[in-house]
Design a protein around this motif. Structure first.
Motif, PDB file in Angstrom:
ATOM      1  N   GLY A  22      44.483  56.011  44.227  1.00  0.00           N
ATOM      2  CA  GLY A  22      43.281  56.610  44.785  1.00  0.00           C
ATOM      3  C   GLY A  22      43.402  56.885  46.264  1.00  0.00           C
ATOM      4  N   ALA A  23      44.039  55.969  46.994  1.00  0.00           N
ATOM      5  CA  ALA A  23      44.216  56.178  48.430  1.00  0.00           C
ATOM      6  C   ALA A  23      45.077  57.407  48.697  1.00  0.00           C
ATOM      7  N   HIS A  24      46.137  57.576  47.908  1.00  0.00           N
ATOM      8  CA  HIS A  24      46.969  58.774  48.058  1.00  0.00           C
ATOM      9  C   HIS A  24      46.156  60.040  47.781  1.00  0.00           C
ATOM     10  N   LEU A  25      45.345  60.011  46.731  1.00  0.00           N
ATOM     11  CA  LEU A  25      44.522  61.174  46.395  1.00  0.00           C
ATOM     12  C   LEU A  25      43.579  61.525  47.539  1.00  0.00           C
ATOM     13  N   GLU A  27      43.803  60.873  50.686  1.00  0.00           N
ATOM     14  CA  GLU A  27      44.476  61.312  51.899  1.00  0.00           C
ATOM     15  C   GLU A  27      45.241  62.627  51.713  1.00  0.00           C
ATOM     16  N   LEU A  28      45.989  62.728  50.611  1.00  0.00           N
ATOM     17  CA  LEU A  28      46.909  63.851  50.456  1.00  0.00           C
ATOM     18  C   LEU A  28      46.300  65.053  49.756  1.00  0.00           C
ATOM     19  N   ASP A  29      45.360  64.804  48.859  1.00  0.00           N
ATOM     20  CA  ASP A  29      44.758  65.899  48.100  1.00  0.00           C
ATOM     21  C   ASP A  29      43.421  66.315  48.705  1.00  0.00           C
ATOM     22  N   LEU A  30      42.552  65.356  48.914  1.00  0.00           N
ATOM     23  CA  LEU A  30      41.239  65.676  49.485  1.00  0.00           C
ATOM     24  C   LEU A  30      41.268  65.774  51.005  1.00  0.00           C
ATOM     25  N   LEU A  31      42.366  65.318  51.622  1.00  0.00           N
ATOM     26  CA  LEU A  31      42.567  65.441  53.070  1.00  0.00           C
ATOM     27  C   LEU A  31      41.456  64.777  53.875  1.00  0.00           C
ATOM     28  N   LEU A  32      41.006  63.622  53.403  1.00  0.00           N
ATOM     29  CA  LEU A  32      39.966  62.886  54.117  1.00  0.00           C
ATOM     30  C   LEU A  32      40.594  62.073  55.243  1.00  0.00           C
ATOM     31  N   GLU A  33      39.845  61.918  56.317  1.00  0.00           N
ATOM     32  CA  GLU A  33      40.309  61.214  57.503  1.00  0.00           C
ATOM     33  C   GLU A  33      39.501  59.938  57.706  1.00  0.00           C
ATOM     34  N   TRP A  56      38.482  52.172  51.366  1.00  0.00           N
ATOM     35  CA  TRP A  56      38.597  51.288  52.530  1.00  0.00           C
ATOM     36  C   TRP A  56      40.017  51.271  53.068  1.00  0.00           C
ATOM     37  N   TRP A  57      41.009  51.274  52.173  1.00  0.00           N
ATOM     38  CA  TRP A  57      42.410  51.306  52.620  1.00  0.00           C
ATOM     39  C   TRP A  57      42.665  52.548  53.474  1.00  0.00           C
ATOM     40  N   SER A  58      41.991  53.633  53.096  1.00  0.00           N
ATOM     41  CA  SER A  58      42.167  54.905  53.810  1.00  0.00           C
ATOM     42  C   SER A  58      41.248  55.050  55.011  1.00  0.00           C
ATOM     43  N   PHE A 113      50.043  60.303  41.500  1.00  0.00           N
ATOM     44  CA  PHE A 113      50.347  59.675  42.777  1.00  0.00           C
ATOM     45  C   PHE A 113      51.025  58.320  42.595  1.00  0.00           C
ATOM     46  N   PRO A 114      51.766  57.853  43.609  1.00  0.00           N
ATOM     47  CA  PRO A 114      52.520  56.593  43.487  1.00  0.00           C
ATOM     48  C   PRO A 114      51.621  55.372  43.338  1.00  0.00           C
ATOM     49  N   ASP A 115      52.226  54.317  42.730  1.00  0.00           N
ATOM     50  CA  ASP A 115      51.516  53.050  42.582  1.00  0.00           C
ATOM     51  C   ASP A 115      51.526  52.236  43.875  1.00  0.00           C
ATOM     52  N   GLN A 116      52.444  52.574  44.784  1.00  0.00           N
ATOM     53  CA  GLN A 116      52.506  51.881  46.065  1.00  0.00           C
ATOM     54  C   GLN A 116      51.584  52.581  47.055  1.00  0.00           C
ATOM     55  N   PRO A 117      50.764  51.835  47.793  1.00  0.00           N
ATOM     56  CA  PRO A 117      49.787  52.477  48.675  1.00  0.00           C
ATOM     57  C   PRO A 117      50.435  53.138  49.876  1.00  0.00           C
ATOM     58  N   PRO A 118      49.756  54.120  50.456  1.00  0.00           N
ATOM     59  CA  PRO A 118      50.230  54.701  51.714  1.00  0.00           C
ATOM     60  C   PRO A 118      50.002  53.709  52.847  1.00  0.00           C
ATOM     61  N   PRO A 119      50.532  53.968  54.037  1.00  0.00           N
ATOM     62  CA  PRO A 119      50.240  53.081  55.172  1.00  0.00           C
ATOM     63  C   PRO A 119      48.729  52.948  55.366  1.00  0.00           C
ATOM     64  N   PRO A 120      48.240  51.738  55.619  1.00  0.00           N
ATOM     65  CA  PRO A 120      46.785  51.551  55.748  1.00  0.00           C
ATOM     66  C   PRO A 120      46.223  52.263  56.971  1.00  0.00           C
ATOM     67  N   ARG A 121      45.024  52.796  56.810  1.00  0.00           N
ATOM     68  CA  ARG A 121      44.333  53.416  57.937  1.00  0.00           C
ATOM     69  C   ARG A 121      43.016  52.693  58.204  1.00  0.00           C
ATOM     70  N   ALA A 122      42.892  51.500  57.652  1.00  0.00           N
ATOM     71  CA  ALA A 122      41.698  50.693  57.856  1.00  0.00           C
ATOM     72  C   ALA A 122      41.628  50.214  59.298  1.00  0.00           C
TER      73      ALA A 122
END
Length: 204
Positions: A22-25, A27-33, A56-58, A113-122
């Protein structure tokens, strides 16, 4: 979530994978900041937890009242904004969108999307939960979760729960991370006896 004939739960590893995808989606698809809001029109349960953890991770805030959404995750039939803003999350997370309402199933959207999360932006000072009554930052969510620890055992939520929506989400999504014990949620009308085997230490 427990019911008289059905038990719904999500294991730690599986939940972590859904949150990572979900975090990848987001950030990468919906381009949320970080600081953007994600509206969640979801009943309490593990699907809500999976999406909230991803948000929250994003660094996103989840708006439980649907105000000022950047993107929308909806269950039910409220008027959507535009089709690309709507992701449907069903009771078992894998339901297809309702035929006459635009949108896509959350699970379909995150599957690639991958099972490993992207770098946290929390970040501690970023909004985490937004309701019509209050805004909780990520740090305040953890503080609220700590206030719900009690003796650290399993927490129960049922019809008698008087927690506001933001604390229900905190009890479901953040408290288990601090307590190392789950939160049990009973469906409306289900007696506490149904959770006898869950060793609930206290009820909210």
């Amino acid at each position: 979530m427990l019911g008289p004939t059905r038990r719904d739960e999500q294991g730690v590893a599986s939940l972590a994978q859904w949150a990572a995808k979900g975090a990848h989606l987001l950030e990468l698809d919906l381009l949320l900041e970080p600081g953007d809001r994600l509206r969640l029109d979801l009943e309490p349960g593990w699907p809500l937890v999976a999406v909230a953890l991803a948000a929250w991770w994003s660094g996103l805030a989840v708006a439980l009242t649907g105000e000022a959404p950047t993107a929308v995750v909806q269950e039910g039939r409220p008027a959507p904004t535009t089709a690309q803003d709507v992701l449907w999350v069903g009771d078992a997370v894998d339901g297809a969108p309702v035929a006459d309402v635009p949108g896509e199933a959350w699970t379909s959207a995150v599957q690639a999307f991958p099972d490993q999360p992207p770098p946290p932006r929390a970040a501690a000072d970023l909004p985490a939960i937004v309701t019509s009554a209050r805004v909780l930052t990520q740090a305040e969510v953890l503080t609220a979760a700590a206030s719900l620890l009690g003796d650290g055992g399993t927490l129960g939520l049922d019809d008698g729960c008087e927690l506001p929506p933001e604390l229900v989400l905190t009890a479901l999504a953040a408290r288990p991370l601090l307590a190392g014990r789950p939160t049990v949620l009973l469906r409306p009308g289900v007696a506490r006896d149904a959770a006898a085997g869950e060793k609930v230490a206290h009820w909210a």
